[in-house]
Each structure stands twice: as C-alpha cells, then as structure tokens.
Design an enzyme around this catalytic site. Structure first.
Site, mmCIF file in Angstrom:
data_model
loop_
_atom_site.group_PDB
_atom_site.id
_atom_site.type_symbol
_atom_site.label_atom_id
_atom_site.label_comp_id
_atom_site.label_asym_id
_atom_site.label_seq_id
_atom_site.Cartn_x
_atom_site.Cartn_y
_atom_site.Cartn_z
ATOM 1 N N ASN A 67 -34.828 40.844 38.989
ATOM 2 C CA ASN A 67 -36.140 40.199 38.873
ATOM 3 C C ASN A 67 -35.971 38.806 38.265
ATOM 4 O O ASN A 67 -35.259 38.647 37.275
ATOM 5 C CB ASN A 67 -37.004 41.068 37.944
ATOM 6 N N GLU A 122 -44.925 40.177 39.621
ATOM 7 C CA GLU A 122 -45.710 39.914 38.399
ATOM 8 C C GLU A 122 -46.780 38.863 38.665
ATOM 9 O O GLU A 122 -47.009 37.963 37.856
ATOM 10 C CB GLU A 122 -44.794 39.429 37.261
ATOM 11 N N HIS A 169 -45.598 34.221 38.742
ATOM 12 C CA HIS A 169 -46.668 33.787 37.835
ATOM 13 C C HIS A 169 -47.010 32.351 38.240
ATOM 14 O O HIS A 169 -46.247 31.426 37.940
ATOM 15 C CB HIS A 169 -46.181 33.793 36.383
ATOM 16 N N GLU A 224 -34.707 38.230 34.624
ATOM 17 C CA GLU A 224 -34.499 36.828 34.277
ATOM 18 C C GLU A 224 -33.076 36.507 33.822
ATOM 19 O O GLU A 224 -32.862 36.085 32.676
ATOM 20 C CB GLU A 224 -35.525 36.405 33.212
ATOM 21 N N ASP A 245 -49.836 36.431 39.012
ATOM 22 C CA ASP A 245 -51.160 36.033 38.506
ATOM 23 C C ASP A 245 -51.349 34.554 38.781
ATOM 24 O O ASP A 245 -50.388 33.830 39.030
ATOM 25 C CB ASP A 245 -51.386 36.385 37.024
HETATM 26 O O1 G3I Z 1 -46.904 45.354 19.901
HETATM 27 C C1 G3I Z 1 -47.195 44.261 19.011
HETATM 28 C C2 G3I Z 1 -48.424 44.578 18.218
HETATM 29 O O2 G3I Z 1 -48.137 45.698 17.405
HETATM 30 C C3 G3I Z 1 -48.831 43.359 17.403
HETATM 31 O O3 G3I Z 1 -50.052 43.611 16.795
HETATM 32 C C4 G3I Z 1 -48.977 42.128 18.298
HETATM 33 C C5 G3I Z 1 -49.280 40.885 17.495
HETATM 34 O O4 G3I Z 1 -48.925 39.726 18.212
HETATM 35 O O5 G3I Z 1 -47.773 41.941 18.983
HETATM 36 C C6 G3I Z 1 -47.471 43.037 19.825
HETATM 37 O O6 G3I Z 1 -46.354 42.842 20.626
HETATM 38 C C7 G3I Z 1 -46.484 41.856 21.627
HETATM 39 C C8 G3I Z 1 -46.507 42.524 22.992
HETATM 40 O O7 G3I Z 1 -46.494 41.537 24.008
HETATM 41 C C9 G3I Z 1 -47.719 43.408 23.225
HETATM 42 O O8 G3I Z 1 -48.885 42.639 23.170
HETATM 43 C C10 G3I Z 1 -45.299 40.938 21.490
HETATM 44 O O9 G3I Z 1 -45.396 40.223 20.271
HETATM 45 C C11 G3I Z 1 -45.264 39.982 22.645
HETATM 46 O O10 G3I Z 1 -44.041 39.251 22.609
HETATM 47 C C12 G3I Z 1 -45.316 40.757 23.956
HETATM 48 O O11 G3I Z 1 -45.347 39.834 25.004
HETATM 49 C C13 G3I Z 1 -45.019 40.347 26.288
HETATM 50 C C14 G3I Z 1 -43.834 39.555 26.815
HETATM 51 O O12 G3I Z 1 -43.565 39.916 28.168
HETATM 52 C C15 G3I Z 1 -42.559 39.835 25.997
HETATM 53 O O13 G3I Z 1 -42.157 41.164 26.126
HETATM 54 C C16 G3I Z 1 -46.234 40.182 27.190
HETATM 55 O O14 G3I Z 1 -47.248 41.085 26.784
HETATM 56 C C17 G3I Z 1 -45.839 40.494 28.624
HETATM 57 O O15 G3I Z 1 -46.920 40.178 29.488
HETATM 58 C C18 G3I Z 1 -44.636 39.642 29.030
HETATM 59 O O16 G3I Z 1 -44.265 40.010 30.337
HETATM 60 C C19 G3I Z 1 -43.245 39.200 30.897
HETATM 61 C C20 G3I Z 1 -42.375 40.110 31.751
HETATM 62 O O17 G3I Z 1 -41.913 41.201 31.004
HETATM 63 C C21 G3I Z 1 -41.217 39.320 32.347
HETATM 64 N N1 G3I Z 1 -41.683 38.146 33.066
HETATM 65 C C22 G3I Z 1 -42.586 37.263 32.322
HETATM 66 C C23 G3I Z 1 -43.785 38.068 31.789
HETATM 67 C C24 G3I Z 1 -44.800 37.172 31.125
HETATM 68 O O18 G3I Z 1 -44.306 36.619 29.962
#
Ligand code: G3I
Length: 376
Positions: free
Chosen positions: A230, A295, A266, A188, A297
């Site tokens: 990406n 990615e 997405h 991004e 969905d």
């Molecule tokens: O790991 C912590 C956990 O310890 C805690 O309990 C929990 C409480 O909210 O948070 C957890 O971390 C989260 C993590 O996902 C795992 O669930 C982060 O706050 C959250 O910001 C993170 O979000 C991810 C996001 O990227 C940011 O990295 C999403 O799962 C993931 O699906 C999303 O993926 C992105 C791609 O990398 C790039 N393109 C868009 C896509 C969708 O947003």
C-alpha cells in the site's frame, strides 16, 4: 486563504504528519476540489442501473454485481456507539478496514502482549454483515506518526527486530486466517514525498529485504490471504510513482508472493488527471497484479457547487481505475463527514466523504454508485 483556514493548516503542519507536504500546500492555497479536470459523471441516481439489481441500489449490491469490492475504513468508537454508523456500514459496503485497530501499536503494544479486542470487534462486525476484511496494516514504519511501539523503534539490532517482526506477522495473520481476506502487508515503504525508501527502523536494521521477508512470512501464516503493498500520493508525484513501480518490479522479479497494489488516493491536492491515473493503475496491472483504491477521500473545497464538484472528482478518479480490469476494489477512508481523520489533519468543514454528518448520502454517493454500475 482565510485566517481560519490558515490556522487550521498551520496546526496540521505542527501536528507533524507528512502525508503530503505537497498535498497540504495545495489544499491550503486553493481548495482541493479537483474542478479543473472537466469530469463528466452525472451525480443523479441512475434509476435504470438500480433496476438492473432488482431495485437494490446499495453500493454493495451494485459492486457485487460487477464483482467488485466497495469498502470503508471504520473507527471503533462510533462502530460501538452509533446505530446509524453501524447501519450505514452494514448496508452499503461489502468490505471493511479497521482505520487504526490492527496497527502494530494497538494490536501488539508490548513484545509479550497482544490486544485483539478492537480488531476482533471489526472482524466480528464483518462476519455478521457478510463483508470481507482488508487488514491494515502489518508493517508501517514512519517517522512522523507513532506507527510502531517503542520496543520496536528501539530494537538494538537486526536479530531482535527480525524476531519481533516474525512473531508479529505470524501471530496476527494466523489469528485472522479465513476472516481477513487480504492484508496491507507493508504500508508506505517510500518517503512520503520523495523517491527514497522511508528511512524507518525496518530499513535501517534489515535493509530493503524487510519488505520481501514480510510478504513471505505473511504467506506462510495464511497461504490463502491476498497480500498487498500500500502506498500514498502516487497519483500526485510521478517521480515517486516511478520509484514505487521500480520497487514492485523488483519484488515481482524475485517471486515475492504479492497479489496487489493499494493506491491510497487521499485526494487532498485535488483530483488527478484521469488519463495519468489510469496509466498508473495499468502499470501495476501489467506486472500481473491486482490494484485497489484503498483509502479514498476528497475534501469538498468551497463554493455553492462544492458537493457536485466533489462528486465529479470521485467519479472521474474511480472511473479511471475501474477502466482497468485488474482494478478490483474501491475503499474509502471513512464514509461519513461526522467521523474523518481530515478533521484532525486540516480542521473541520472539508466534508470529504460520501455521506454527510447526519448519514445522508451526498451527490458523491450517487456518482460513485454510477461508476461501480458502469463496470459491468
Ligand atoms: O487512541 C488515541 C486516543 O486514546 C487519544 O485520546 C487521541 C488523542 O489525540 O489519540 C488517539 O490516537 C490517535 C488515533 O489516530 C485514533 O484517533 C493517534 O494519536 C493518531 O495518530 C491516529 O491517527 C491515525 C493515523 O493513521 C496514524 O495511525 C488516523 O486516525 C488514521 O486515519 C491514519 O490513517 C492513515 C493510514 O493508516 C495510512 N495512510 C494514511 C492515512 C491517513 O493518515
């Protein structure tokens, strides 16, 4: 829009992820099922196609016969804890992406400390199941999400930041040399909904050249790995797609070692026009690059035929990509409605993936398989 839906959408706004202001608005107002495209795919299992694979109807068998990768993002928790999760991933996919475990804050939380445990588990799973790995992602600087740790975000000048970046990319790519076949080197690089470069710490301190430098550093660390750029929502935003194509054109002209373009796809705003989507894919193919859906969905929307419409939306979009020979991979952002980031983003009930919460294949599963089979 019902009250519950409105509340969920409002919550998603408050959470502050700008994956698409535009997409979210569309999803909140109309239900993003892509029913307007007049798609024609038949979600019924294509028996003769499976027969052509010795009766092996798994997605990965059908994909492999067409020299395609079919992948899924995986989450560490269920990969460790749920046999059905592990079983489905290993059975159906020939490529795997760590949804979060290779991101900078996880894998390199302090300047002098790496934590490879979660990423190693994903890479080990892939090796045990004869799968490839798409490494996601080496550099992602975004303002809404914590995509870099504080020590990176607070770097005081270009030299300090460049040292972090070089060490990070070199260390991570070298560790997985030969085990991660391709990397999303930069994720991004543009504003989520705009045409400007994302105003992240890398751009502010290093300028646009941070992208080319990242690719060159990754190439030195593993000359055999494929290196990809990406990006999000290009299928929805033509002006952004143009700006992104311009950026890619500059990289290619500068002989940056870039192999492919990842289109996240997405489909929160519904299904893109397939002709326009195919043209988008072809644009990058014409620059000599491979293309992947990285990615994917698609929220199921509402109504009694929601899953069938979802299946048609998947088929239409994947078919449009696969119509271009350089489209070589379709990776989904998860595979079971039991574990999807969309539940956090939009609230539960959107059922965006190929398997239901009990790991049973949905109509979308057969529709996707048919598109993969049609590529042969
Ligand atoms: O790991 C912590 C956990 O310890 C805690 O309990 C929990 C409480 O909210 O948070 C957890 O971390 C989260 C993590 O996902 C795992 O669930 C982060 O706050 C959250 O910001 C993170 O979000 C991810 C996001 O990227 C940011 O990295 C999403 O799962 C993931 O699906 C999303 O993926 C992105 C791609 O990398 C790039 N393109 C868009 C896509 C969708 O947003």
């Amino acid at each position: 829009m019902g009250g519950g839906r409105g509340l969920r959408c409002a919550r998603a706004w408050v959470h502050g992820f700008a994956l698409v202001v535009v997409m979210l608005a569309a999803a909140c107002s109309s239900g993003s099922d892509g029913s307007s495209t007049g798609a024609t795919a038949n979600p019924t299992p294509p028996v003769k196609e499976c027969g052509a694979h010795g009766g092996d109807c798994r997605l990965r068998a059908v994909a492999a016969a067409a020299d395609l990768r079919v992948g899924t993002a995986v989450q560490t928790g269920p990969l460790a804890d749920e046999a059905a999760y592990r079983g489905t991933v290993g059975r159906e996919f020939n490529s795997i992406t760590a949804e979060n475990d290779m991101k900078w804050p996880t894998i390199h939380p302090a300047a002098d400390r790496y934590d490879f445990a979660a990423a190693d588990a994903v890479v080990g799973f892939a090796a045990d199941h004869d799968m490839e790995v798409r490494g996601h992602t080496l550099l992602w600087g975004q303002t809404e999400y914590t995509t870099v740790p504080d020590y990176v975000a607070n770097a005081t000048g270009p030299d300090e930041l460049r040292a972090y970046v070089d060490d990070h990319i070199t260390t991570v790519v070298r560790r997985y040399r030969g085990r991660v076949q391709r990397w999303d080197v930069v994720n991004e690089p543009l504003d989520t909904v705009g045409t400007a470069m994302e105003n992240n710490v890398f751009l502010r301190l290093l300028g646009e050249g941070y992208i080319a430098d990242a690719f060159r550093t990754a190439h030195r660390a593993d000359p055999a790995a494929e290196l990809w750029l990406n990006e999000a929502v290009l299928e929805t935003l033509p002006a952004k797609a143009q700006a992104f194509a311009d950026l890619v054109t500059r990289l290619v002209a500068d002989k940056v070692p870039i192999d492919g373009i990842g289109l996240q796809t997405h489909l929160l705003a519904g299904v893109p026009d397939p002709v326009a989507f195919r043209a988008l894919v072809r644009r990058f193919a014409d620059l000599g690059l491979d293309v992947a859906i990285t990615e994917m969905d698609l929220p199921a929307g509402t109504g009694p035929d929601r899953l069938e419409r979802q299946a048609r939306g998947y088929a239409t979009t994947i078919g449009a990509c696969l119509a271009v020979p350089r489209c070589r991979e379709v990776t989904f952002w998860g595979f079971t409605d039991r574990h999807t980031w969309i539940d956090d983003f939009l609230g539960p009930g959107h059922d965006p993936l190929l398997f239901d919460r009990d790991y049973q294949p949905k109509p979308a599963y057969s529709a996707v398989r048919e598109q993969l089979a049609a590529r042969r």
